[in-house]
Scaffold this motif. Sequence first.
Motif, short mmCIF file in Angstrom:
data_model
loop_
_atom_site.label_atom_id
_atom_site.label_comp_id
_atom_site.label_asym_id
_atom_site.label_seq_id
_atom_site.Cartn_x
_atom_site.Cartn_y
_atom_site.Cartn_z
N ILE A 177 6.71 -1.44 2.61
CA ILE A 177 5.44 -1.54 3.32
C ILE A 177 4.78 -0.17 3.23
CG2 ILE A 177 4.32 -2.02 5.52
CD1 ILE A 177 6.81 -3.71 6.22
N GLU A 178 3.63 -0.12 2.57
CA GLU A 178 2.98 1.16 2.32
C GLU A 178 1.50 1.09 2.66
OE1 GLU A 178 4.29 3.49 -1.35
OE2 GLU A 178 4.53 1.42 -2.02
N ALA A 179 1.03 2.13 3.33
CA ALA A 179 -0.42 2.31 3.45
C ALA A 179 -0.94 2.80 2.11
CB ALA A 179 -0.73 3.32 4.53
N ASP A 180 -2.18 2.49 1.81
CA ASP A 180 -2.78 2.91 0.54
C ASP A 180 -3.17 4.38 0.64
OD1 ASP A 180 -3.99 3.12 -1.89
OD2 ASP A 180 -5.16 1.28 -1.71
N GLN A 231 -4.42 4.01 9.04
CA GLN A 231 -3.52 3.00 8.51
C GLN A 231 -3.16 2.12 9.70
OE1 GLN A 231 0.40 4.25 7.25
NE2 GLN A 231 0.21 6.28 8.14
N SER A 232 -3.61 0.89 9.65
CA SER A 232 -3.56 0.01 10.81
C SER A 232 -2.15 -0.17 11.34
CB SER A 232 -4.15 -1.36 10.45
OG SER A 232 -3.89 -2.29 11.47
N LEU A 233 -1.93 0.25 12.58
CA LEU A 233 -0.63 0.11 13.19
C LEU A 233 -0.27 -1.36 13.42
CD1 LEU A 233 1.73 1.74 14.34
CD2 LEU A 233 0.56 1.75 16.54
N SER A 234 -1.26 -2.17 13.79
CA SER A 234 -0.99 -3.59 14.01
C SER A 234 -0.62 -4.28 12.70
CB SER A 234 -2.20 -4.26 14.65
OG SER A 234 -3.35 -4.15 13.82
N SER A 235 -1.31 -3.93 11.60
CA SER A 235 -0.97 -4.53 10.30
C SER A 235 0.41 -4.10 9.84
CB SER A 235 -2.01 -4.12 9.25
OG SER A 235 -3.28 -4.62 9.57
N LEU A 236 0.74 -2.84 10.04
CA LEU A 236 2.06 -2.34 9.66
C LEU A 236 3.15 -3.04 10.46
CD1 LEU A 236 2.97 1.34 8.99
CD2 LEU A 236 4.40 -0.01 10.49
N ASP A 276 17.71 -14.72 2.48
CA ASP A 276 17.79 -14.69 1.01
C ASP A 276 16.41 -14.58 0.36
OD1 ASP A 276 16.87 -17.16 1.77
OD2 ASP A 276 18.22 -18.31 0.47
N ALA A 277 15.39 -14.22 1.15
CA ALA A 277 14.04 -14.09 0.58
C ALA A 277 14.02 -12.97 -0.44
CB ALA A 277 13.03 -13.81 1.69
N PRO A 278 13.23 -13.13 -1.52
CA PRO A 278 13.14 -12.05 -2.51
C PRO A 278 12.49 -10.80 -1.92
CG PRO A 278 11.46 -13.72 -2.92
CD PRO A 278 12.36 -14.27 -1.85
N SER A 279 12.73 -9.67 -2.54
CA SER A 279 12.12 -8.43 -2.09
C SER A 279 10.60 -8.54 -2.16
CB SER A 279 12.60 -7.26 -2.95
OG SER A 279 13.99 -7.09 -2.83
N SER A 280 9.92 -7.83 -1.28
CA SER A 280 8.46 -7.91 -1.23
C SER A 280 7.87 -6.51 -1.12
CB SER A 280 8.01 -8.75 -0.03
OG SER A 280 8.44 -8.16 1.18
N HIS A 281 6.57 -6.43 -1.43
CA HIS A 281 5.87 -5.14 -1.38
C HIS A 281 4.50 -5.39 -0.74
CE1 HIS A 281 4.94 -1.15 -3.69
NE2 HIS A 281 4.67 -1.09 -2.41
N HIS A 282 4.28 -4.82 0.44
CA HIS A 282 3.03 -5.02 1.17
C HIS A 282 2.24 -3.72 1.20
CE1 HIS A 282 4.37 -8.93 2.81
NE2 HIS A 282 5.55 -8.35 2.87
N PHE A 283 0.95 -3.81 0.85
CA PHE A 283 0.06 -2.67 0.98
C PHE A 283 -0.79 -2.83 2.23
CE2 PHE A 283 0.80 -1.19 -3.38
CZ PHE A 283 0.66 0.18 -3.19
N ILE A 284 -0.83 -1.79 3.05
CA ILE A 284 -1.67 -1.79 4.25
C ILE A 284 -2.98 -1.08 3.90
CG2 ILE A 284 -1.84 -1.07 6.65
CD1 ILE A 284 0.39 -3.08 6.09
N PRO A 285 -4.12 -1.75 4.02
CA PRO A 285 -5.39 -1.09 3.69
C PRO A 285 -5.70 0.04 4.67
CG PRO A 285 -5.77 -3.22 4.74
CD PRO A 285 -4.30 -3.13 4.49
N VAL A 286 -6.52 0.98 4.22
CA VAL A 286 -6.92 2.10 5.06
C VAL A 286 -8.43 2.08 5.26
CG1 VAL A 286 -4.96 3.52 4.34
CG2 VAL A 286 -7.12 3.67 3.09
N SER A 287 -8.88 2.78 6.29
CA SER A 287 -10.32 2.82 6.56
C SER A 287 -10.65 4.13 7.27
CB SER A 287 -10.75 1.63 7.43
OG SER A 287 -10.03 1.63 8.66
N LEU A 288 -11.92 4.51 7.18
CA LEU A 288 -12.39 5.74 7.82
C LEU A 288 -12.77 5.46 9.27
CD1 LEU A 288 -13.42 8.73 7.52
CD2 LEU A 288 -15.65 7.74 6.96
#
Length: 336
Positions: free
Chosen positions: A162-165, A294-299, A312-324
């Motif tokens: 889980i990564e912020a952009d 970086q949205s705390l609620s989204s994270l 047994d779910a496959p690995s995942s990669h989530h991007f957290i959008p950022v805003s000014l």
Amino acid sequence: MADKFVSASDVARRAGVSRSAVSRTFTEGASVAPKTRARVMKAAEELGYRVNLLARTLHKQRSDLVGLVGANLSNPYISAQVDALTAALHGNGLQCMLLNLAGAEEDVENALAKLLEYRVRTVVLLSGAVPDTLVRLAAANGTRLVLINRPLPDNIGRVDQIEADSAAGGALAAERLIAAGCRNVAVVLSASRTSAKLARAEAFIRVMAENNIPVTEWSQGRNTYETGIEAAHGLLSAPGIDGVFGVTDEIALGVMNTARHELGLSVPDDVSVIGFDDAPISDWSSHRLTTIRQSLSSLTKATLAAITGPADAPSSHHFIPVSLVERGSVKPQGAA
């Protein structure tokens, strides 16, 4: 019995029932006669009995325990992560064990090994510098990992990222200072140089280079408020720099408060300051720090989804959008 835990056997003796009757009474959906249940509950109340959740975990396919591992827990944004995530876990019937990576690395490895002995269902590595050796130790144990704002080491098993952009955020910070009329800027990175902080700084420097604006880098100290103080003294004691990007709010707040209260500078009139994270402290009326959110609620939502998903779910990669987030520590757009 004040010096030991009350056991199910103690309750069984007090109630005059079998040990298995006590177990069924405290197992959701299990069958037990109403009179037996009443006797067990009365005995349990008299003795102060509580179910041993650790023992019960041994008989379940998945534990209700989640391990949170982090460093620099005093960082305002990481503290907010812990607060939000522990509340979400509690709301979903899960328990939390927190490991603070504050000691020497060998002590940390021992502590993590102890955490894994509790058969946690998932280990969440919070934002910050966590050695790859610890990631590999958790993975070798067969424990599912959730990595927040850190890269994935090679040859690791079941992992959710889980990564912020961060790169987009660094670019936004640069564009906002350019719009404010800043023409001689600095980025305060600290010496920790984690992948997320590097991505923020590199994107910031790239956008500034594209606009022919010089950037001074400050890469000393830890990722702390005190590093922001040191950077402010080093960068702003002499005239010149008119904009500063702190790659975390904690650093940016150290820069901003030192500029205002020790160096006699006006923020944003003399120097604009922008941070990254949107930690709750940044919105305090005494600070009002313009920052990249970086949205705390989204994270938190993405982290909880990874924890509660199928084993047994496959690995995942989530991007957290950022805003000014504009609050007033940067000059208005178009300011001279």
